[in-house]
Design a protein around this motif. Structure first.
Motif, short mmCIF file in Angstrom:
data_model
loop_
_atom_site.label_atom_id
_atom_site.label_comp_id
_atom_site.label_asym_id
_atom_site.label_seq_id
_atom_site.Cartn_x
_atom_site.Cartn_y
_atom_site.Cartn_z
N GLY A 56 -2.72 1.29 8.59
CA GLY A 56 -2.45 0.78 7.20
C GLY A 56 -3.33 0.85 6.10
N TRP A 57 -4.78 0.62 6.75
CA TRP A 57 -5.78 0.59 5.47
C TRP A 57 -6.43 2.02 5.39
N ARG A 58 -6.38 2.82 6.43
CA ARG A 58 -7.10 4.06 6.15
C ARG A 58 -6.51 5.28 5.56
N TYR A 59 -7.18 5.60 4.54
CA TYR A 59 -6.70 6.82 3.83
C TYR A 59 -7.02 8.04 4.74
N ALA A 60 -6.30 9.09 4.31
CA ALA A 60 -6.29 10.27 5.29
C ALA A 60 -7.66 11.15 4.79
N LEU A 61 -8.55 10.65 4.76
CA LEU A 61 -9.85 11.25 4.28
C LEU A 61 -10.82 11.59 5.45
N PRO A 62 -11.62 12.58 5.17
CA PRO A 62 -12.59 12.73 6.30
C PRO A 62 -13.63 11.72 6.41
N ASP A 63 -14.18 11.43 7.78
CA ASP A 63 -15.45 10.86 7.92
C ASP A 63 -16.60 11.44 7.42
N LEU A 64 -17.14 11.16 6.22
CA LEU A 64 -18.08 11.81 5.66
C LEU A 64 -19.09 10.68 4.80
N PRO A 65 -20.25 10.86 4.83
CA PRO A 65 -21.02 9.65 4.03
C PRO A 65 -20.64 9.42 2.76
N GLU A 66 -20.12 10.54 2.05
CA GLU A 66 -19.41 10.15 0.72
C GLU A 66 -18.25 9.50 0.76
N THR A 67 -17.55 9.56 1.72
CA THR A 67 -16.13 8.94 1.70
C THR A 67 -16.07 7.29 2.51
N ARG A 68 -17.44 7.09 2.96
CA ARG A 68 -17.40 5.83 3.55
C ARG A 68 -17.22 4.62 2.73
N GLY A 69 -16.51 3.79 3.21
CA GLY A 69 -16.09 2.48 2.16
C GLY A 69 -14.92 2.57 1.28
N ILE A 70 -14.30 3.91 1.24
CA ILE A 70 -13.19 4.27 0.53
C ILE A 70 -12.18 4.09 1.39
N ARG A 71 -11.40 2.89 1.05
CA ARG A 71 -10.10 2.52 2.03
C ARG A 71 -9.55 1.72 1.32
N ARG A 72 -8.24 1.24 1.87
CA ARG A 72 -7.43 0.17 1.42
C ARG A 72 -8.01 -1.14 1.63
N TYR A 73 -8.28 -2.05 0.76
CA TYR A 73 -8.41 -3.51 1.04
C TYR A 73 -7.65 -4.68 0.79
N GLY A 74 -6.82 -4.43 -0.42
CA GLY A 74 -5.96 -5.41 -0.83
C GLY A 74 -6.58 -6.49 -1.44
N PHE A 75 -6.02 -7.14 -2.36
CA PHE A 75 -6.29 -8.41 -3.12
C PHE A 75 -5.23 -9.39 -3.24
N HIS A 76 -5.32 -10.52 -4.05
CA HIS A 76 -4.77 -11.67 -4.16
C HIS A 76 -4.60 -12.07 -2.83
N GLY A 77 -5.43 -12.15 -2.03
CA GLY A 77 -5.51 -12.70 -0.66
C GLY A 77 -5.52 -14.20 -0.63
N LEU A 78 -6.29 -14.70 -1.63
CA LEU A 78 -6.41 -16.25 -1.66
C LEU A 78 -4.96 -16.99 -1.96
N SER A 79 -4.28 -16.16 -2.93
CA SER A 79 -2.88 -16.77 -3.35
C SER A 79 -1.93 -16.55 -2.02
N TYR A 80 -1.98 -15.40 -1.34
CA TYR A 80 -1.11 -15.06 -0.13
C TYR A 80 -1.55 -16.14 1.23
N ALA A 81 -2.68 -16.36 1.39
CA ALA A 81 -3.17 -17.00 2.07
C ALA A 81 -2.81 -18.59 1.99
N SER A 82 -2.96 -19.19 0.72
CA SER A 82 -2.47 -20.42 0.25
C SER A 82 -1.03 -20.70 0.60
N LEU A 83 -0.26 -19.36 0.13
CA LEU A 83 1.37 -19.41 0.28
C LEU A 83 1.57 -19.63 1.67
#
Length: 386
Positions: free
Chosen positions: A155-182
């Protein structure tokens, strides 16, 4: 004499790119002081007790100092604080839970700043300013990305090759504090057990959906940055990568970033980023912008529901989610195929049900309060470590 940390007041700092909000909570969770600094570095404003006044605030450290001076003038002594807790937008791939700010954690948060260049640096500046003023004061970081650490790799990985230039480029998601509280507070607020398959909609100037399955994030609409997913106040929401590249070629990267993040969304379509303004305007442009917001919320809701294998409840939070009956009705009408019968007369906020009795799917409103959740997280960490 300073109180025991578990009982002493906690300062919560929520730093934006040009703003800083602080709230101070006592041990019962009651708010002792609230203050906001806006337009830091420009024509700055201090907002205290609902009143705004101009102030010379060159940076976030200066804004913090001005807000603490206001707290002193209001009768609160910052020397009695037991801890400071911070909303940090991005924890990167490593910081996946709230934690006390040790030198190692602080170094990791600095490394993640490149992933949120508008948000992490101001938070780090406030953390540093508090550290200079009170070197022995314990500080806690709560990350907006942390709640989504439970999303599976598929769910979080983009269909990118595993290259030094692409590392860290993935889905992270935000508003997590709101959702955790909810997820933690909805049962006591609503009087019902947390639904197993919960579609949560945090709708405000920034907007996202989260598929909460068995109390954990299973999918969310924001991705590598808060730009992705739903139509928002000034952000485009979902847009093809080649369209972004083409825009950057036409106007340059900096101008493209400005258009995508600050001039698009409701503002770009309807002329205003504030949903209340659009609802009052009733022009063709304003109506289209509102309909666009609803359409893409329904569109992405289908994906969230599919990832959970169904839906038992929908819950709205955030400024638009809590206050716009028109938006809620539009989204719920778009989800009527699930058998939800919407009661348009039941619109009061406060973990209230919106569906009619007998409907197979609940619809609720739950007020967002990220700052008090951050204070709770900090107190839990400090009490556990004491």
């Amino acid at each position: 004499m300073r109180e025991a940390p578990a009982k002493a007041p906690i300062l919560v700092a929520n730093a934006g790119s040009s703003s800083l909000k602080i709230r101070i909570f006592d041990s019962s969770g009651a708010t002792l002081f609230t203050g906001v600094a806006a337009e830091i570095g420009g024509t700055s404003q201090l907002v205290l007790r609902g009143q705004s006044r101009t102030a010379a605030l060159a940076d976030h450290a200066g804004a913090l100092s001005a807000l603490l001076d206001a707290a002193r003038a209001d009768g609160f002594d910052p020397a009695t604080l037991g801890a400071a807790a911070h909303r940090v937008v991005h924890g990167g791939p490593d910081l996946t839970a709230s934690c006390e700010l040790t030198p190692d954690v602080l170094a990791r948060a600095r490394a993640a700043a490149a992933l949120a260049p508008l948000h992490n640096p101001p938070a780090l500046a406030v953390i540093a300013a508090i550290g200079r003023a009170w070197p022995n004061l314990r500080q806690v970081a709560c990350f907006d990305t942390a709640f989504h650490a439970t999303i599976p790799e598929i769910g979080w990985r983009y269909a990118l090759p595993d290259l030094p230039e692409t590392r860290g480029i993935r889905r992270y998601g935000f508003h997590g504090l709101s959702y955790a509280s909810l997820a933690a507070r909805l049962p006591s607020a609503s009087g019902v057990q947390l639904p197993r398959r919960l579609l949560a909609a945090h709708l405000g100037n920034g907007a996202s959906l989260c598929a909460i399955l068995d109390g954990r994030s299973a999918a969310t609409t924001m991705g590598y940055s808060p730009l992705g997913g739903l139509t928002m106040g000034t952000r485009t929401g979902e847009i093809d990568g080649n369209a972004v590249l083409d825009l950057a070629r036409r106007v340059g990267i900096e101008r493209a970033a400005q258009i995508l993040n600050r001039e698009s969304g409701l503002k770009g379509l309807g002329g205003a980023s504030d949903m209340r303004v659009l609802e009052r305007a009733e022009t063709a442009k304003a109506t289209f912008a509102l309909d666009h917001f609803v359409h893409w919320a329904v569109h992405h809701a289908g994906a969230m529901i599919a990832d959970m294998g169904g839906c038992d409840a929908v819950v709205f939070t955030g400024g638009i989610g809590e206050n716009s009956a028109r938006v809620r009705a539009g989204i719920l009408d778009g989800l009527a195929y699930m058998g939800l019968a919407y009661d348009a007369e039941n619109n009061a906020a406060g973990a209230r049900r919106l569906d009619r009795p007998g409907s197979p799917i609940m619809a609720l409103i739950h007020p967002a309060d990220e700052e008090s959740w951050i204070a709770e997280e900090a107190r839990r960490l400090i009490s556990h470590a004491a």
